[in-house]
Design an enzyme around this catalytic site. Structure first.
Site, mmCIF file in Angstrom:
data_model
loop_
_atom_site.group_PDB
_atom_site.id
_atom_site.type_symbol
_atom_site.label_atom_id
_atom_site.label_comp_id
_atom_site.label_asym_id
_atom_site.label_seq_id
_atom_site.Cartn_x
_atom_site.Cartn_y
_atom_site.Cartn_z
ATOM 1 N N HIS A 93 26.704 37.608 39.216
ATOM 2 C CA HIS A 93 26.713 36.352 39.901
ATOM 3 C C HIS A 93 25.581 36.414 40.889
ATOM 4 O O HIS A 93 24.980 37.619 40.893
ATOM 5 C CB HIS A 93 28.129 35.784 40.620
ATOM 6 N N HIS B 213 25.344 39.580 43.370
ATOM 7 C CA HIS B 213 24.743 40.910 42.503
ATOM 8 C C HIS B 213 23.357 40.859 42.553
ATOM 9 O O HIS B 213 22.615 41.823 42.888
ATOM 10 C CB HIS B 213 25.320 41.220 41.226
ATOM 11 N N CYS C 113 44.672 48.087 46.147
ATOM 12 C CA CYS C 113 44.169 46.746 45.538
ATOM 13 C C CYS C 113 43.044 47.286 44.383
ATOM 14 O O CYS C 113 42.146 47.818 44.534
ATOM 15 C CB CYS C 113 43.427 46.147 46.614
ATOM 16 N N CYS D 35 39.347 45.885 44.496
ATOM 17 C CA CYS D 35 38.548 46.681 45.530
ATOM 18 C C CYS D 35 38.621 48.072 44.718
ATOM 19 O O CYS D 35 37.635 49.017 45.069
ATOM 20 C CB CYS D 35 39.326 46.778 46.849
ATOM 21 N N CYS E 64 45.490 41.839 50.116
ATOM 22 C CA CYS E 64 43.865 42.208 50.387
ATOM 23 C C CYS E 64 43.078 41.248 51.212
ATOM 24 O O CYS E 64 43.107 40.090 50.636
ATOM 25 C CB CYS E 64 43.430 42.608 49.116
ATOM 26 N N HIS F 32 40.139 40.061 48.931
ATOM 27 C CA HIS F 32 40.174 39.308 47.560
ATOM 28 C C HIS F 32 41.565 38.344 47.859
ATOM 29 O O HIS F 32 41.774 37.508 46.634
ATOM 30 C CB HIS F 32 40.820 40.441 46.374
ATOM 31 N N LYS G 177 33.016 33.894 50.550
ATOM 32 C CA LYS G 177 32.422 34.895 49.975
ATOM 33 C C LYS G 177 32.014 34.624 48.516
ATOM 34 O O LYS G 177 33.025 34.264 47.766
ATOM 35 C CB LYS G 177 33.067 36.345 50.111
ATOM 36 N N LYS H 278 33.911 36.127 41.743
ATOM 37 C CA LYS H 278 34.285 35.261 40.426
ATOM 38 C C LYS H 278 35.968 35.032 40.536
ATOM 39 O O LYS H 278 36.142 34.053 39.809
ATOM 40 C CB LYS H 278 34.131 36.344 39.193
#
Length: 521
Positions: free
Chosen positions: A22, A25, A131, A134, A148, A151, A304, A307
């Site tokens: 995405h 990145h 997690c 992560c 987490c 996430h 943030k 996906k």
């Protein structure tokens, strides 16, 4: 190899292949590409590494959910999503490392065996939260009601007999390192976070997993695989020959590039790269990266880019509308590198129109059109303007200092300020008025030459940010034939006035930044 001949070595994080990239990145990778292109144009030898992180539970689970083996999943994603995305964004990397490659796996195993031989690895039991998103063993402060914080998902409780790295033993060295070399972790907010974490008490790190088999086997205990982060963090060294004999190709490559001059990360993976990675290198008596730079998050709707939260936007969603170079320009221009920033379609549209289409693109097209109309399509006689030349000297100095300090916004702003200065010069001189009287021919030619040479400088200065657009402009100026490829033009030489040869044939090329309405669906 002497320090003077060492290549500028830049590494990006290697990205999980549980999904396609995405724009988060892309943001990191474009920044790395712009910085390495800039260093190349400074005349430096450069090595630019990126790649994919293909082991671990998250990748294995994603592959299983898609009815594929992990290796088949990784192969497909790399070839159909990751590499094509980087090609589409004009990322000029020198090497693309995959952690499933034999060159990586063999060097990781050798490195780990060396740490065990030196007493840095021991057997123990891990019990605690983990997690999968992560791929990280979590501390109580990392959780919010058992979830987490990054996430927002429930963590798993893990209990395994594992191998541990004596991470805690390196805390004093790490603290001293950041005290002696504050530039090794930037920006300051990131460094302060790392120091606070180190001072809060660091536990030894479990570096193997025994409940699944998708990973690099522990050399002396093949029932376990190496923890994905311990494996992944070594790619920056394995890709350039970690542990190979000094006289081998790998050993010579390692000597020519190590350590990394700049390593880029998103701030959510800072601890791995500013605590665990340097501790691993310390244990192996290897030089540490000169700078780990943690940029901020790209936010969509205040969240943030992710996906898993459906906020991830594919780069092509933006490049299909605005173009590739506008994508590269916008994210480094609009957001101070190191701070969080929100992506806004409207803001990008506004900047595209005002800065790229009007200030830069229109300046170039007007100049080409006037030279075709008033000078038979040829660059007129070389002329000088003291004010423009002085402004360019300041621009090159400021832009160079900003870019090498990773202040992309500051560098781009200084170049764009010069672009606006040139626009102001054209408005003041009014060449279209001068052209009405043949007696003004010398003055007209002078104005058009000064404008053309200023655009020559702008093309070179913007080349690392917008390589395809500036190549098109370079060809329109006839500079490719008279001065050579734009990529060979040096930053240190840009400010020299009068470089564009008189008589060069200009050509009207494609519009550099077409009206957005023409691109809309």
């Amino acid at each position: 190899m002497s320090a003077e001949s060492k290549s500028f070595y830049l590494t990006t994080p290697i990205y999980y292949v549980n999904d396609a990239p995405h724009i988060g990145h892309a943001y990191t990778t474009v920044a790395g590409d712009v910085l390495t292109r800039w260093h190349r144009q400074r005349g430096e030898s450069v090595w630019f590494l990126t790649g994919t992180d293909e082991h671990g539970q998250k990748v294995m689970n994603t592959a299983n959910l898609n009815g594929s083996s992990p290796q088949e999943w990784c192969d497909r994603l790399v070839e159909t999503a990751w590499k094509p995305n980087w090609a589409n964004l004009n990322i000029a990397y020198d090497d693309f490392i995959r952690t499933t490659e034999p060159r990586h796996m063999e060097r990781v195993q050798r490195f780990l065996s060396g740490l065990k031989d030196q007493g840095h690895i021991y057997s123990g039991k891990y019990e605690g939260p983990y997690c999968i998103d992560c791929e990280e063993f979590k501390l109580p402060g990392d959780l919010d009601e058992g979830k987490c914080k990054i996430h927002g998902r429930q963590v798993e409780m893990v209990s395994e007999e594992n191998w541990f790295f004596r991470l805690s033993a390196f805390v004093p060295q790490l603290l001293q390192h950041y005290k002696d070399h504050p530039e090794a972790c930037e920006p300051a907010s990131a460094r302060n976070e790392v120091i606070s974490f180190l001072e809060s008490g660091v536990q030894d790190l479990s570096i193997s997993r025994s409940t699944f088999d998708w990973g690099i086997p522990v050399p002396w205990d093949v029932k376990q695989v190496i923890y994905v982060w311990f494996d992944a963090l070594l790619n920056y060294a394995t890709a350039v020959g970690l542990g190979d004999s000094a006289d081998s190709p790998g050993g010579k490559k390692f000597a020519s590039v190590w350590p990394p001059d700049v390593h880029l990360v998103g701030k959510d993976i800072l601890r791995f790269h500013a605590v665990i990675w340097p501790a691993m290198l310390m244990a192996a008596n290897l030089p540490l990266p000169k700078k780990v730079f943690a940029h901020g998050w790209l936010l969509v709707g205040g969240e943030k880019m992710s996906k898993s939260k459906l906020t991830g936007i594919a780069p092509s969603d933006i490049t299909d509308h605005f173009g590739i170079d506008a994508f590269r320009y916008y994210f480094l221009r609009a957001i101070p590198f190191g701070s969080d920033g929100s992506f806004s379609w409207e803001d990008m549209g506004a900047r595209y129109t005002s800065e790229l289409a009007n200030d830069f693109g229109n300046l170039a097209s007007r100049l080409i059109a006037m030279i075709e109309k008033y000078c038979d399509g040829k660059i007129p006689a070389i002329a000088f303007d003291d004010t423009l030349q002085a402004a360019l000297n300041v621009t090159v100095s400021d832009a160079d200092a900003a870019m090498i300090a990773l202040d992309f916004q500051g560098g781009i702003n200084s170049i764009m300020d010069f672009c606006k200065r040139v626009n102001g010069y054209v408005t003041e001189q009014q060449p279209w008025v001068l052209a009405k009287d043949p007696a003004n021919k010398v003055e007209l030619d002078k104005v058009l030459y000064n404008t053309a040479d200023a655009i020559r400088a702008l093309a070179v200065l913007f080349h690392s940010v917008m390589p395809a657009t500036t190549e098109t402009l370079w060809e329109s100026l006839g500079a490719d034939e008279s001065m050579g490829p734009i990529s060979m033009q040096r930053i240190g030489d840009v400010a020299g006035w009068g470089q564009l040869p008189a008589g060069s044939k200009v050509t009207k090329g494609a519009v550099l930044f077409p009206r957005l309405e023409e691109k809309a669906e």
